[in-house]
Scaffold this motif. Structure first.
Motif, PDB file in Angstrom:
ATOM      1  N   ASN A 194       6.270 -12.449  -3.579  1.00 45.74           N
ATOM      2  CA  ASN A 194       6.654 -11.063  -3.846  1.00 45.74           C
ATOM      3  C   ASN A 194       5.461 -10.169  -4.174  1.00 45.74           C
ATOM      4  OD1 ASN A 194       9.443 -11.423  -3.476  1.00 45.74           O
ATOM      5  ND2 ASN A 194       9.688 -12.245  -5.544  1.00 45.74           N
ATOM      6  N   ASN A 195       4.473 -10.698  -4.886  1.00 47.73           N
ATOM      7  CA  ASN A 195       3.283  -9.926  -5.241  1.00 47.73           C
ATOM      8  C   ASN A 195       2.034 -10.711  -4.850  1.00 47.73           C
ATOM      9  OD1 ASN A 195       4.522  -7.581  -6.677  1.00 47.73           O
ATOM     10  ND2 ASN A 195       5.284  -9.206  -8.026  1.00 47.73           N
ATOM     11  N   PRO A 196       1.693 -10.721  -3.560  1.00 43.77           N
ATOM     12  CA  PRO A 196       0.571 -11.538  -3.096  1.00 43.77           C
ATOM     13  C   PRO A 196      -0.797 -11.047  -3.558  1.00 43.77           C
ATOM     14  CG  PRO A 196       1.434 -10.191  -1.318  1.00 43.77           C
ATOM     15  CD  PRO A 196       2.370 -10.003  -2.472  1.00 43.77           C
ATOM     16  N   GLY A 197      -0.929  -9.772  -3.900  1.00 44.33           N
ATOM     17  CA  GLY A 197      -2.202  -9.273  -4.392  1.00 44.33           C
ATOM     18  C   GLY A 197      -3.021  -8.562  -3.330  1.00 44.33           C
ATOM     19  N   TRP A 198      -4.008  -7.790  -3.790  1.00 43.29           N
ATOM     20  CA  TRP A 198      -4.843  -6.957  -2.913  1.00 43.29           C
ATOM     21  C   TRP A 198      -5.654  -7.800  -1.950  1.00 43.29           C
ATOM     22  CZ3 TRP A 198     -10.029  -6.516  -1.870  1.00 43.29           C
ATOM     23  CH2 TRP A 198     -10.455  -5.332  -1.244  1.00 43.29           C
TER      24      TRP A 198
ATOM     25  N   GLY B   6       0.817  -1.203   0.000  1.00 43.40           N
ATOM     26  CA  GLY B   6       0.000   0.000   0.000  1.00 43.40           C
ATOM     27  C   GLY B   6       0.847   1.248   0.000  1.00 43.40           C
ATOM     28  N   LEU B   7       0.833   1.987   1.131  1.00 43.57           N
ATOM     29  CA  LEU B   7       1.637   3.203   1.242  1.00 43.57           C
ATOM     30  C   LEU B   7       3.090   2.894   1.563  1.00 43.57           C
ATOM     31  CD1 LEU B   7      -0.809   5.513   3.256  1.00 43.57           C
ATOM     32  CD2 LEU B   7      -0.443   5.444   0.794  1.00 43.57           C
ATOM     33  N   CYS B   8       3.390   1.653   1.887  1.00 45.49           N
ATOM     34  CA  CYS B   8       4.746   1.271   2.261  1.00 45.49           C
ATOM     35  C   CYS B   8       5.213   0.099   1.390  1.00 45.49           C
ATOM     36  CB  CYS B   8       4.814   0.862   3.734  1.00 45.49           C
ATOM     37  SG  CYS B   8       4.179   2.123   4.877  1.00 45.49           S
ATOM     38  N   SER B   9       6.493  -0.125   1.386  1.00 45.63           N
ATOM     39  CA  SER B   9       7.068  -1.246   0.647  1.00 45.63           C
ATOM     40  C   SER B   9       8.315  -1.725   1.371  1.00 45.63           C
ATOM     41  CB  SER B   9       7.418  -0.835  -0.793  1.00 45.63           C
ATOM     42  OG  SER B   9       8.387   0.199  -0.793  1.00 45.63           O
ATOM     43  N   SER B  10       8.715  -2.959   1.064  1.00 50.48           N
ATOM     44  CA  SER B  10       9.896  -3.528   1.707  1.00 50.48           C
ATOM     45  C   SER B  10      10.851  -4.061   0.656  1.00 50.48           C
ATOM     46  CB  SER B  10       9.489  -4.656   2.669  1.00 50.48           C
ATOM     47  OG  SER B  10       9.003  -5.755   1.947  1.00 50.48           O
ATOM     48  N   VAL B  11      12.059  -4.331   1.089  1.00 53.11           N
ATOM     49  CA  VAL B  11      13.065  -4.905   0.210  1.00 53.11           C
ATOM     50  C   VAL B  11      12.616  -6.285  -0.238  1.00 53.11           C
ATOM     51  CG1 VAL B  11      15.452  -5.682   0.067  1.00 53.11           C
ATOM     52  CG2 VAL B  11      14.892  -3.619   1.365  1.00 53.11           C
ATOM     53  N   ARG B  12      12.751  -6.575  -1.519  1.00 55.31           N
ATOM     54  CA  ARG B  12      12.365  -7.870  -2.060  1.00 55.31           C
ATOM     55  C   ARG B  12      13.573  -8.805  -2.020  1.00 55.31           C
ATOM     56  NH1 ARG B  12       9.438  -8.167  -7.819  1.00 55.31           N
ATOM     57  NH2 ARG B  12       7.860  -7.079  -6.572  1.00 55.31           N
ATOM     58  N   HIS B  13      13.436  -9.892  -1.257  1.00 50.96           N
ATOM     59  CA  HIS B  13      14.517 -10.869  -1.135  1.00 50.96           C
ATOM     60  C   HIS B  13      14.216 -12.087  -1.995  1.00 50.96           C
ATOM     61  CE1 HIS B  13      16.141  -8.601   2.274  1.00 50.96           C
ATOM     62  NE2 HIS B  13      14.913  -8.528   2.744  1.00 50.96           N
ATOM     63  N   ASP B  14      15.169 -12.996  -2.058  1.00 50.00           N
ATOM     64  CA  ASP B  14      14.918 -14.265  -2.738  1.00 50.00           C
ATOM     65  C   ASP B  14      14.024 -15.135  -1.863  1.00 50.00           C
ATOM     66  OD1 ASP B  14      16.754 -16.141  -1.017  1.00 50.00           O
ATOM     67  OD2 ASP B  14      17.987 -14.374  -1.511  1.00 50.00           O
ATOM     68  N   LYS B  15      13.520 -16.231  -2.417  1.00 54.28           N
ATOM     69  CA  LYS B  15      12.536 -17.052  -1.729  1.00 54.28           C
ATOM     70  C   LYS B  15      13.075 -17.680  -0.453  1.00 54.28           C
ATOM     71  CE  LYS B  15       9.401 -18.190  -5.514  1.00 54.28           C
ATOM     72  NZ  LYS B  15       8.710 -19.276  -6.262  1.00 54.28           N
ATOM     73  N   SER B  16      14.341 -18.080  -0.463  1.00 54.13           N
ATOM     74  CA  SER B  16      14.916 -18.694   0.734  1.00 54.13           C
ATOM     75  C   SER B  16      15.009 -17.695   1.875  1.00 54.13           C
ATOM     76  CB  SER B  16      16.297 -19.273   0.418  1.00 54.13           C
ATOM     77  OG  SER B  16      17.170 -18.244  -0.037  1.00 54.13           O
ATOM     78  N   THR B  17      15.401 -16.456   1.544  1.00 49.97           N
ATOM     79  CA  THR B  17      15.475 -15.412   2.578  1.00 49.97           C
ATOM     80  C   THR B  17      14.088 -15.050   3.082  1.00 49.97           C
ATOM     81  OG1 THR B  17      17.444 -14.520   1.480  1.00 49.97           O
ATOM     82  CG2 THR B  17      16.364 -13.120   3.107  1.00 49.97           C
ATOM     83  N   ASN B  18      13.108 -14.954   2.156  1.00 51.33           N
ATOM     84  CA  ASN B  18      11.731 -14.682   2.561  1.00 51.33           C
ATOM     85  C   ASN B  18      11.196 -15.769   3.488  1.00 51.33           C
ATOM     86  OD1 ASN B  18      11.411 -12.259   1.206  1.00 51.33           O
ATOM     87  ND2 ASN B  18      10.637 -13.209  -0.659  1.00 51.33           N
ATOM     88  N   SER B  19      11.526 -17.023   3.176  1.00 45.99           N
ATOM     89  CA  SER B  19      11.085 -18.136   4.016  1.00 45.99           C
ATOM     90  C   SER B  19      11.720 -18.062   5.397  1.00 45.99           C
ATOM     91  CB  SER B  19      11.432 -19.470   3.348  1.00 45.99           C
ATOM     92  OG  SER B  19      10.804 -19.580   2.088  1.00 45.99           O
ATOM     93  N   LEU B  20      12.984 -17.646   5.448  1.00 42.57           N
ATOM     94  CA  LEU B  20      13.672 -17.511   6.729  1.00 42.57           C
ATOM     95  C   LEU B  20      13.030 -16.437   7.592  1.00 42.57           C
ATOM     96  CD1 LEU B  20      16.048 -18.249   8.569  1.00 42.57           C
ATOM     97  CD2 LEU B  20      17.414 -16.532   7.364  1.00 42.57           C
ATOM     98  N   TYR B  21      12.740 -15.273   6.987  1.00 38.10           N
ATOM     99  CA  TYR B  21      12.088 -14.195   7.728  1.00 38.10           C
ATOM    100  C   TYR B  21      10.681 -14.591   8.160  1.00 38.10           C
ATOM    101  CZ  TYR B  21      15.866 -11.011   6.442  1.00 38.10           C
ATOM    102  OH  TYR B  21      17.091 -10.402   6.306  1.00 38.10           O
TER     103      TYR B  21
END
Length: 313
Positions: free
Chosen positions: A261-265, A166-181
């Motif tokens: 990365n783009n889960p949708g509205w 929305g009004l904010c955004s975050s750094v886009r990581h690879d899938k393994s890093t996203n899974s870790l977070y």
């Protein structure tokens, strides 16, 4: 403004308003009891911490969502994005831990004197404050991720390489890093869910055994009414069950938002709706647990009616 944004904004406005008034009323009730010299029970301290955590979720996440979906505020600064998401996620985490603590404490309280938990009945109250304090520290540490990677969309020209919220955004990581977070954020919730399910099951078994014993007593006129402890336990079971239901749904959508990365509205909106459901309804469930709240409410209504009647005479 799109129709879907208007509908979502109305839902968030309703949740924030109703939940905020409910939590404020319950907190005012406990403050009144405290300053009136009433001795609060150990569970009252846990409930007050739950009220604070839920209020933090409602007023940080709720306000930001209302501004976003009603388009009343076109942009946020980096610090505002970080602060709103950090406070909301921290409040949600503390709410989970506090509800877990409440269910475990109540399970220990109603456990039979000949059980293995009998010794904890007298020791448990002194561990309440340290447990609450440690969980606040844990959530402050875990949710520092939002302070590290989140920023406003306005300051990021190349938004396609970032994950949009929305009004904010975050750094886009690879899938393994996203899974870790995602695992880092969700793992405390999963542990608390398991402990709550165990405590809930234990309390259900204890209440069932108590009901079976009551059926064998012939003095039904003495035991026909539920004891205050039994009523409080049933209210806590209902509270925890409601919590598990809404937060399981929220946890599922939260994981989807963390991994993709783009889960949708629709996923982002449903996650926000379910994350606000428990803070909205929990104060009203807690009111049914505390008989003193009902007595004071009815006394206040009677006094108001008497005052109105005297004025009309």
């Amino acid at each position: 403004m799109a129709t879907r944004d208007l509908v979502a904004g109305m839902i968030f406005l309703l949740q924030t308003t109703v939940g905020g008034l409910g939590n404020l009323s319950l907190l005012s009730h406990y403050l009144f009891l405290y300053f009136s010299g009433y001795r609060l029970r150990p569970t009252d301290l846990i409930i007050n911490n739950l009220i604070v955590a839920n209020s933090l979720v409602l007023f940080s996440s709720g306000i930001m969502l209302i501004l976003t979906y009603f388009m009343l505020y076109q942009h946020l600064s980096d610090s505002e994005c970080k602060l709103f998401h950090y406070l909301s996620s921290m409040g949600r985490g503390v709410s989970i831990g506090t509800t877990c603590l409440l269910s475990i404490f109540q399970a220990i309280t109603i456990s039979p004197m000949n059980s293995r938990w009998a010794d904890l009945k007298y020791k448990a109250p002194k561990y309440i404050v340290p447990s609450i304090f440690l969980y606040w520290i844990l959530q402050m540490s875990v949710n520092v991720i939002y302070l590290m990677f989140l920023s406003a969309n306005l300051g990021n020209k190349n938004i396609t390489h970032r994950k949009n919220f929305g009004l904010c955004s975050s750094v886009r990581h690879d899938k393994s890093t996203n899974s870790l977070y995602a695992a880092l954020l969700v793992s405390p919730d999963v542990v608390c869910f398991m402990l709550m399910l165990w405590a809930n099951g234990f309390m259900v078994v204890i209440l069932h055994r108590h009901k079976q014993r009551v059926r064998h007593l012939h003095r039904t006129h003495i035991t026909s009414q539920a004891s205050p402890g039994s009523r409080a336990t049933k209210a806590i079971i209902l509270l925890v069950s409601t919590f598990v239901f809404f937060n399981t749904l929220s946890c599922i959508f939260r994981t989807i938002l963390s991994i993709f990365n783009n889960p949708g509205w629709i996923f982002s909106t449903l996650n926000s709706v379910f994350s606000l459901c428990f803070p909205t309804v929990s104060p009203f469930l807690l009111m049914t647990r505390d008989s003193s709240f009902s007595r004071l409410s009815f006394a206040w209504i009677r006094n108001m009616k008497s005052t109105m009647l005297m004025r009309n005479i």
